[in-house]
Design a protein around this motif. Structure first.
Motif, PDB file in Angstrom:
ATOM      1  N   ARG A  37      -3.724   3.350  -6.240  1.00 15.27           N
ATOM      2  CA  ARG A  37      -3.421   3.270  -7.656  1.00 15.27           C
ATOM      3  C   ARG A  37      -3.293   1.813  -8.072  1.00 15.27           C
ATOM      4  O   ARG A  37      -2.981   0.956  -7.254  1.00 15.27           O
ATOM      5  N   GLN A  38      -3.533   1.582  -9.341  1.00 16.69           N
ATOM      6  CA  GLN A  38      -3.419   0.228  -9.862  1.00 16.69           C
ATOM      7  C   GLN A  38      -2.786   0.271 -11.238  1.00 16.69           C
ATOM      8  O   GLN A  38      -3.369   0.818 -12.173  1.00 16.69           O
ATOM      9  N   ARG A  44      -4.070  -3.431  -6.611  1.00 16.85           N
ATOM     10  CA  ARG A  44      -4.282  -2.058  -6.183  1.00 16.85           C
ATOM     11  C   ARG A  44      -3.344  -1.732  -5.031  1.00 16.85           C
ATOM     12  O   ARG A  44      -3.217  -2.515  -4.087  1.00 16.85           O
ATOM     13  N   GLU A  45      -2.730  -0.566  -5.099  1.00 16.71           N
ATOM     14  CA  GLU A  45      -1.698  -0.163  -4.152  1.00 16.71           C
ATOM     15  C   GLU A  45      -2.109   1.129  -3.456  1.00 16.71           C
ATOM     16  O   GLU A  45      -2.558   2.090  -4.090  1.00 16.71           O
ATOM     17  N   ASP A  57      -0.506  10.498   5.719  1.00 16.08           N
ATOM     18  CA  ASP A  57       0.516   9.470   5.720  1.00 16.08           C
ATOM     19  C   ASP A  57       0.631   8.948   4.306  1.00 16.08           C
ATOM     20  O   ASP A  57      -0.358   8.990   3.546  1.00 16.08           O
ATOM     21  N   TYR A  58       1.813   8.439   3.954  1.00 16.09           N
ATOM     22  CA  TYR A  58       2.085   8.056   2.585  1.00 16.09           C
ATOM     23  C   TYR A  58       2.805   6.709   2.490  1.00 16.09           C
ATOM     24  O   TYR A  58       3.541   6.317   3.404  1.00 16.09           O
ATOM     25  N   ALA A  59       2.640   6.078   1.365  1.00 23.71           N
ATOM     26  CA  ALA A  59       3.446   4.905   1.061  1.00 23.71           C
ATOM     27  C   ALA A  59       4.892   5.348   0.867  1.00 23.71           C
ATOM     28  O   ALA A  59       5.156   6.470   0.382  1.00 23.71           O
ATOM     29  N   ASP A  60       5.820   4.479   1.210  1.00 24.37           N
ATOM     30  CA  ASP A  60       7.240   4.827   1.083  1.00 24.37           C
ATOM     31  C   ASP A  60       7.602   5.182  -0.362  1.00 24.37           C
ATOM     32  O   ASP A  60       8.463   6.027  -0.598  1.00 24.37           O
ATOM     33  N   SER A  61       6.935   4.552  -1.306  1.00 21.24           N
ATOM     34  CA  SER A  61       7.273   4.750  -2.716  1.00 21.24           C
ATOM     35  C   SER A  61       6.974   6.166  -3.216  1.00 21.24           C
ATOM     36  O   SER A  61       7.515   6.585  -4.245  1.00 21.24           O
ATOM     37  N   ALA A 106      -5.580  -0.506   3.639  1.00 18.40           N
ATOM     38  CA  ALA A 106      -6.302  -1.693   3.160  1.00 18.40           C
ATOM     39  C   ALA A 106      -7.526  -1.290   2.348  1.00 18.40           C
ATOM     40  O   ALA A 106      -8.436  -0.635   2.873  1.00 18.40           O
ATOM     41  N   PRO A 107      -7.588  -1.688   1.083  1.00 23.63           N
ATOM     42  CA  PRO A 107      -8.748  -1.312   0.257  1.00 23.63           C
ATOM     43  C   PRO A 107     -10.082  -1.740   0.852  1.00 23.63           C
ATOM     44  O   PRO A 107     -11.089  -1.046   0.648  1.00 23.63           O
TER      45      PRO A 107
END
Length: 123
Positions: A37-38, A44-45, A57-61, A106-107
């Motif tokens: 997402r950006q 971009r995250e 797996d997921y980002a902590d956010s 990593a994008p």
């Protein structure tokens, strides 16, 4: 390869949305798929990844609120977003991994991208 993201929209904080990413042109089941997402003015995250067998797996956010799934026969990946917050507002992109490397967040390890779908969460 073509990736088509859809399902974005406007939702109130605490609400839910489900995004879809339809893929064509390459054997979908062979590759890891991810959501990024950006937000406006930000980099971009990475949101999360689903590997060939369906593990994730997921980002902590977003951990505990977002769920990625994939339907290999339908060549489609999903992002179920619950308990949405205003800070989740962004353009969401689906991406297909290049097939080698292991920096899943990593994008630059993803060589095919969807066009993005806007998610706006109002407070």
């Amino acid at each position: 390869v073509q990736l088509q993201a859809s399902g974005g929209g406007l939702v109130q904080a605490g609400g839910s949305l489900r995004l879809s990413c339809a893929a064509s042109g390459r054997t979908f089941s062979t590759y890891a798929m991810a959501w990024f997402r950006q937000a406006q003015g930000k980099e971009r995250e990475w949101v999360g990844v689903t590997w060939r067998g369906g593990s994730t797996d997921y980002a902590d956010s977003v951990k505990g609120r977002f769920t990625i799934s994939r339907d290999n026969p339908k060549n489609t990946m999903y992002l179920q977003m619950n308990s949405l917050k205003p800070e989740d507002t962004a353009v969401y992109y689906c991406a297909q991994h290049q097939g080698y490397g292991s920096r899943w967040n990593a994008p630059d390890e993803y060589n095919y991208w969807g066009q993005g779908t806007q998610v706006t969460v109002s407070s």
